[in-house]
Design an enzyme around this catalytic site. Structure first.
Site, PDB file in Angstrom:
ATOM      1  N   ALA A 202       0.825  -1.208   0.000  1.00 55.36           N
ATOM      2  CA  ALA A 202       0.000   0.000   0.000  1.00 55.36           C
ATOM      3  C   ALA A 202       0.863   1.263   0.000  1.00 55.36           C
ATOM      4  O   ALA A 202       2.098   1.207   0.042  1.00 55.36           O
ATOM      5  CB  ALA A 202      -0.937  -0.018   1.205  1.00 55.36           C
ATOM      6  N   HIS A 203       0.196   2.404  -0.015  1.00 60.61           N
ATOM      7  CA  HIS A 203       0.880   3.694  -0.086  1.00 60.61           C
ATOM      8  C   HIS A 203       1.760   3.937   1.139  1.00 60.61           C
ATOM      9  O   HIS A 203       1.451   3.532   2.250  1.00 60.61           O
ATOM     10  CB  HIS A 203      -0.146   4.835  -0.218  1.00 60.61           C
ATOM     11  CG  HIS A 203      -1.156   4.869   0.879  1.00 60.61           C
ATOM     12  ND1 HIS A 203      -2.338   4.176   0.826  1.00 60.61           N
ATOM     13  CD2 HIS A 203      -1.158   5.500   2.075  1.00 60.61           C
ATOM     14  CE1 HIS A 203      -3.034   4.391   1.925  1.00 60.61           C
ATOM     15  NE2 HIS A 203      -2.332   5.185   2.709  1.00 60.61           N
TER      16      HIS A 203
END
Length: 297
Positions: free
Chosen positions: A224-225
């Site tokens: 994820a980010h």
């Protein structure tokens, strides 16, 4: 990108390459086999001293030190403290060749990209603007690389992976409707990293998503980010990293594990299969379960 098996070699040439002596005949090797299916003129390896193998074939075996040779064996042996590693070195050096065509005709490349020499890019890959791909990297088929992504030297990106798309982040407005958080960070991948097939590596929301050198990532992994992954990690298939999680160096993360967003993992931890890591851990732990618990140091 190594793809095609090459022609034959004599044992003496392989022995010289490893700087190890061989025991037996200097036979010609022209194929690779598993240790359970030993063939004439083949090469294989064995890691276990007590494992029985067919020694009737004229084959080269890279064997663990002190493995017992049958009295009537037709095999040729090279002994090693790490047969699997030596076997890998032999295959990479002698038996594989580079693809002749470096960038396929179906590749789409955006503006202001910097693609260094000896980069291989497979069929139907899309590379958006301002992407940097350093020397010796392999990008396989149907890969999508979003703008401003940076990929280091000698990386390997397997087919159908997506690098640099927006991550998953929303905030509800006054009416309760989810409003997308704009992701303006990028993805940075350092040298000698492997990204498996069907992986997603999301761009950072503000800071960059970062994967450091020599980390190896299996298939079907989601990053994820804002995730930071350090050096020399081995990450097995199905693992999910929540946003802003931080991973140190030289960890092993088992199949189908989950790392909660914001969690920090230190160095040299072993995280067992299907472990759900919901709180931060330091160094040198065996972690297992749901929720993940430290089993022992």
């Amino acid at each position: 990108m190594p793809e095609k098996i090459l022609s034959s070699f004599k044992v003496s040439k392989i022995s010289k390459f490893l700087d190890k002596q061989f025991i037996g005949n200097d036979i010609k090797i022209n194929k690779i086999c598993s240790i359970g299916n030993v063939l004439n003129n083949s090469i294989s390896f064995i890691n276990k001293k007590k494992q029985k193998i067919d020694q009737s074939k004229k084959s080269l075996i890279i064997a663990i030190d002190n493995y017992k040779i049958d009295r009537n064996s037709n095999c040729t042996f090279i002994f090693s403290s790490n047969p699997k590693l030596d076997f890998i070195k032999i295959l990479n050096h002698f038996f594989l060749e580079e693809n002749k065509k470096k960038i396929s005709d179906s590749v789409i490349i955006g503006k202001n990209c910097k693609i260094r020499k000896n980069v291989f890019i497979g069929e139907h890959t899309v590379i958006k603007d301002n992407v940097v791909i350093e020397e010796g990297t392999v990008i396989k088929n149907f890969v999508y690389i979003e703008s401003n992504t940076k990929i280091g030297k000698n990386c390997h990106i397997k087919s159908s992976s997506i690098l640099g798309e927006h991550g998953f982040g929303f905030e509800r407005n006054e009416q309760g409707n989810p409003i997308r958080f704009p992701h303006i960070g990028n993805v940075i991948i350092k040298d000698n990293v492997e990204i498996g097939a069907f992986n997603t590596v999301s761009r950072g929301s503000i800071d960059n998503t970062f994967i450091d050198e020599f980390t190896k990532i299996d298939d079907h992994v989601h990053i994820a980010h804002n995730v930071y992954i350090g050096k020399k990690n081995i990450i097995c298939a199905g693992t999910i990293f929540g946003g802003s999680s931080k991973i140190g160096n030289s960890n092993f993360i088992g199949l189908n594990s989950t790392i909660k967003d914001g969690t920090k993992i230190g160095n040299k931890n072993f995280i067992g299969q299907s472990t759900n890591v919901v709180k931060s851990v330091e160094d040198n732990n065996l972690i297992y379960g749901n929720p993940g618990e430290i089993i022992k140091k």
